[in-house]
Design a protein around this motif. Structure first.
Motif, PDB file in Angstrom:
ATOM      1  N   VAL A  11       0.835  -1.208   0.000  1.00  0.00           N
ATOM      2  CA  VAL A  11       0.000   0.000   0.000  1.00  0.00           C
ATOM      3  C   VAL A  11       0.868   1.255   0.000  1.00  0.00           C
ATOM      4  CG1 VAL A  11      -1.672   1.336   1.335  1.00  0.00           C
ATOM      5  CG2 VAL A  11      -1.970  -1.118   1.090  1.00  0.00           C
ATOM      6  N   ARG A  12       1.906   1.255   0.827  1.00  0.00           N
ATOM      7  CA  ARG A  12       2.808   2.417   0.881  1.00  0.00           C
ATOM      8  C   ARG A  12       3.473   2.656  -0.478  1.00  0.00           C
ATOM      9  NH1 ARG A  12       4.281   4.512   5.785  1.00  0.00           N
ATOM     10  NH2 ARG A  12       3.546   3.403   7.641  1.00  0.00           N
ATOM     11  N   ASN A  13       3.879   1.573  -1.132  1.00  0.00           N
ATOM     12  CA  ASN A  13       4.533   1.706  -2.439  1.00  0.00           C
ATOM     13  C   ASN A  13       3.573   2.262  -3.483  1.00  0.00           C
ATOM     14  OD1 ASN A  13       6.865   0.690  -1.344  1.00  0.00           O
ATOM     15  ND2 ASN A  13       6.565  -1.391  -2.117  1.00  0.00           N
ATOM     16  N   ILE A  14       2.296   1.886  -3.395  1.00  0.00           N
ATOM     17  CA  ILE A  14       1.295   2.411  -4.325  1.00  0.00           C
ATOM     18  C   ILE A  14       1.107   3.910  -4.107  1.00  0.00           C
ATOM     19  CG2 ILE A  14      -1.150   2.358  -4.973  1.00  0.00           C
ATOM     20  CD1 ILE A  14      -1.134  -0.628  -4.289  1.00  0.00           C
ATOM     21  N   ILE A  15       1.006   4.280  -2.827  1.00  0.00           N
ATOM     22  CA  ILE A  15       0.775   5.689  -2.491  1.00  0.00           C
ATOM     23  C   ILE A  15       1.952   6.564  -2.929  1.00  0.00           C
ATOM     24  CG2 ILE A  15       0.476   7.307  -0.561  1.00  0.00           C
ATOM     25  CD1 ILE A  15      -0.985   5.056   0.929  1.00  0.00           C
ATOM     26  N   THR A  16       3.178   6.063  -2.766  1.00  0.00           N
ATOM     27  CA  THR A  16       4.369   6.879  -3.043  1.00  0.00           C
ATOM     28  C   THR A  16       4.912   6.692  -4.460  1.00  0.00           C
ATOM     29  OG1 THR A  16       5.790   5.122  -2.121  1.00  0.00           O
ATOM     30  CG2 THR A  16       5.039   6.848  -0.609  1.00  0.00           C
ATOM     31  N   ALA A  17       4.241   5.882  -5.274  1.00  0.00           N
ATOM     32  CA  ALA A  17       4.715   5.655  -6.649  1.00  0.00           C
ATOM     33  C   ALA A  17       4.781   6.983  -7.397  1.00  0.00           C
ATOM     34  CB  ALA A  17       3.785   4.683  -7.366  1.00  0.00           C
ATOM     35  N   ASN A  18       5.922   7.229  -8.049  1.00  0.00           N
ATOM     36  CA  ASN A  18       6.119   8.520  -8.723  1.00  0.00           C
ATOM     37  C   ASN A  18       5.793   8.477 -10.206  1.00  0.00           C
ATOM     38  OD1 ASN A  18       8.260   7.045  -9.678  1.00  0.00           O
ATOM     39  ND2 ASN A  18       9.823   8.173  -8.516  1.00  0.00           N
ATOM     40  N   SER A  19       5.244   7.363 -10.665  1.00  0.00           N
ATOM     41  CA  SER A  19       4.836   7.282 -12.058  1.00  0.00           C
ATOM     42  C   SER A  19       3.737   6.245 -12.199  1.00  0.00           C
ATOM     43  CB  SER A  19       6.026   6.888 -12.949  1.00  0.00           C
ATOM     44  OG  SER A  19       6.418   5.551 -12.700  1.00  0.00           O
ATOM     45  N   TYR A  20       3.007   6.350 -13.312  1.00  0.00           N
ATOM     46  CA  TYR A  20       1.935   5.392 -13.573  1.00  0.00           C
ATOM     47  C   TYR A  20       2.511   3.975 -13.695  1.00  0.00           C
ATOM     48  CZ  TYR A  20      -1.920   3.018 -15.937  1.00  0.00           C
ATOM     49  OH  TYR A  20      -2.911   2.127 -16.282  1.00  0.00           O
ATOM     50  N   GLY A  21       3.671   3.847 -14.343  1.00  0.00           N
ATOM     51  CA  GLY A  21       4.289   2.538 -14.520  1.00  0.00           C
ATOM     52  C   GLY A  21       4.670   1.908 -13.191  1.00  0.00           C
ATOM     53  N   ALA A  22       5.233   2.730 -12.286  1.00  0.00           N
ATOM     54  CA  ALA A  22       5.626   2.218 -10.975  1.00  0.00           C
ATOM     55  C   ALA A  22       4.410   1.772 -10.178  1.00  0.00           C
ATOM     56  CB  ALA A  22       6.395   3.297 -10.206  1.00  0.00           C
TER      57      ALA A  22
END
Length: 246
Positions: A11-22
């Protein structure tokens, strides 16, 4: 708790993703999480809700940031519901879930799986002589000793009363289970320091292994129970492995 930490990190990685691909890459991990059989059903359902919000753009923008707090609250509620309040080990319900999941996985992959069932000997006299508070303290210390022996090699749980169980997946051979059982026996034999006295107890252990004749996960528990009573009849303070007679 590792399952909860894993979902929390996703969940944290989704929230902090800096691009659509990430975000999509992390989303794949989330979808994989929702179909894993070794994850609690409630957690998988929670992960599915998060996945649905990912699919909806407005959900990502308006709600995803609040999921972390909801996850923490849900994880606390799940822990209370699925763990024994006295020993903090998984309770009977959670153990049955884990047993069913690992039974299915082991059958499909052909992995070795063992179940160790432990019953304390001479526990009732502790309750009768020193009181139920002393008995509860003793059970708590027993749980800590079992966890110390098992570590990350398996799942220890309290079924109720003075009965404990250990599930050992991914075994290389049967000897590993025998070694753990013997270490548990020796650990329980050591004196327990309670507030009112120093007490000594013993334990009897039954072991059962998954094989081609095992009809279901509860069969493992039943056979381990039969082996445990053989250990008691043989003099207690020992382990006995169930031998399938079919």
């Amino acid at each position: 708790m590792s399952d909860i930490k894993e979902l929390n990190q996703i969940v944290r990685n989704i929230i902090t993703a800096n691009s659509y691909g990430a975000q999509m890459e992390t989303g794949q991990k989330l979808f994989a999480y929702t179909v894993r059989r070794d994850i609690d059903q409630e957690l998988r359902a929670f992960a599915e809700n998060i996945a649905m919000l990912m699919i909806q753009k407005e959900g990502r923008e308006l709600h995803l940031e609040f999921m972390n707090d909801d996850l923490q609250k849900t994880s606390r509620q799940l822990h209370v519901a699925k763990h024994d309040p006295l020993t903090h080990l998984p309770n009977r319900g959670l153990f049955y879930e884990k047993l069913a999941a690992f039974f299915e996985i082991s059958q499909k992959k052909g992995d070795k799986l063992a179940l160790i069932l432990l019953d304390l000997d001479n526990f009732k006299p502790v309750n009768d002589t020193h009181g139920h508070d002393a008995g509860d303290a003793l059970l708590g210390q027993v749980a800590l000793r079992i966890k110390e022996v098992v570590k990350d090699s398996g799942i220890a749980a309290r079924l109720g009363g003075d009965e404990f169980v250990v599930l050992l997946p991914d075994l290389q051979n049967k000897k590993e289970a025998y070694v753990i059982a013997q270490k548990i026996l020796l650990s329980i034999k050591k004196p327990f320091k309670l507030t009112s006295a120093m007490v000594f107890i013993d334990s009897s252990i039954g072991i059962c292994f998954l094989d081609q004749t095992t009809k279901g996960p509860r069969t493992l528990l039943k056979n381990a129970d039969l082996a445990m009573y053989e250990a008691k009849k043989a003099g207690r303070g020992r382990y006995v492995a169930h031998i399938n007679e079919e």
